[in-house]
Enzyme design. Structure first.
Site, short mmCIF file in Angstrom:
data_model
loop_
_atom_site.label_atom_id
_atom_site.label_comp_id
_atom_site.label_asym_id
_atom_site.label_seq_id
_atom_site.Cartn_x
_atom_site.Cartn_y
_atom_site.Cartn_z
N HIS A 191 -8.74 5.59 2.84
CA HIS A 191 -8.53 6.92 2.27
C HIS A 191 -8.51 6.86 0.75
O HIS A 191 -8.50 5.80 0.15
CB HIS A 191 -7.21 7.51 2.80
N CYS A 222 -2.86 0.67 4.85
CA CYS A 222 -4.18 1.28 4.68
C CYS A 222 -4.95 0.65 3.52
O CYS A 222 -4.40 -0.07 2.70
CB CYS A 222 -4.02 2.77 4.42
#
Length: 198
Positions: free
Chosen positions: A158, A174
């Protein structure tokens, strides 16, 4: 030798001397003073926090490219992308998990993509940071402008609005990219793209 040919020779020598004299004088002048100023080339601004990384070969990680391939290198903090025929290869600086315990390595794939993602903290995040709350899309959202969800629950590639995180161990598991980079990668990456995190 005839007097005419002598004068032609003198004429040629005089002309050559006249041509060379200004260059010799300029060369002498150049050695008398400091060298001329040469402007420095204009360099692109340096992005902070990015580590150096080396080119990867997709064959080291995958048998085929399929619809595309991504390698996230947590050591050099870089994401490598190849399209289906290998003609498009890109490298992006990333943020990586903050600790070894938060780092998951192995093979997964992109199963969903979303522009303007919202964010809900996981149970393990809430244990460590009870003040965390759901965030709708927007400038405070930790997922940035675009998110690609992996087949592992709660693991994403992301963007981030906090550019200080790029190049650092700063995520909860992440892989984060600058918003402009995730937007570009998002557009190039189809659902089903294979991902390896190393």
């Amino acid at each position: 030798m005839s007097p005419g040919s002598l004068s032609r020779r003198r004429l040629l020598l005089t002309g050559a001397a006249a041509t060379l004299l200004p260059a010799a004088a300029r060369a002498q002048e150049a050695t008398d003073g400091p060298p001329p100023m040469i402007p420095a080339p204009e360099l692109a601004p340096v992005r902070r926090n990015t580590s150096s990384f080396v080119r990867q070969d997709w064959r080291t990680h995958f048998d085929t490219l399929g619809v595309g391939a991504i390698v996230c290198d947590t050591t050099s903090r870089a994401l490598h992308y190849w399209n289906a025929d290998g003609s498009d290869y890109r490298i992006y600086p990333t943020s990586v998990p903050a600790s070894e315990e938060l780092t998951r390595r192995g093979y997964t794939k992109v199963v969903r993509k979303k522009v303007g993602p919202d964010w809900t903290p996981t149970a393990s995040m809430m244990e460590r940071f009870p003040e965390l709350r759901y965030m709708p899309p927007g400038p405070d959202n930790p997922l940035g402008t675009h998110a690609m969800y992996l087949s592992w629950p709660a693991y994403l590639i992301h963007g981030t609005h906090d550019t200080r995180k790029i190049g650092r161990q700063s995520s909860d598991g992440c892989i984060g990219l600058y918003n402009f980079a995730i937007e570009e990668l998002f557009a190039a990456t189809p659902i089903g793209t294979q991902v390896r995190i190393i």
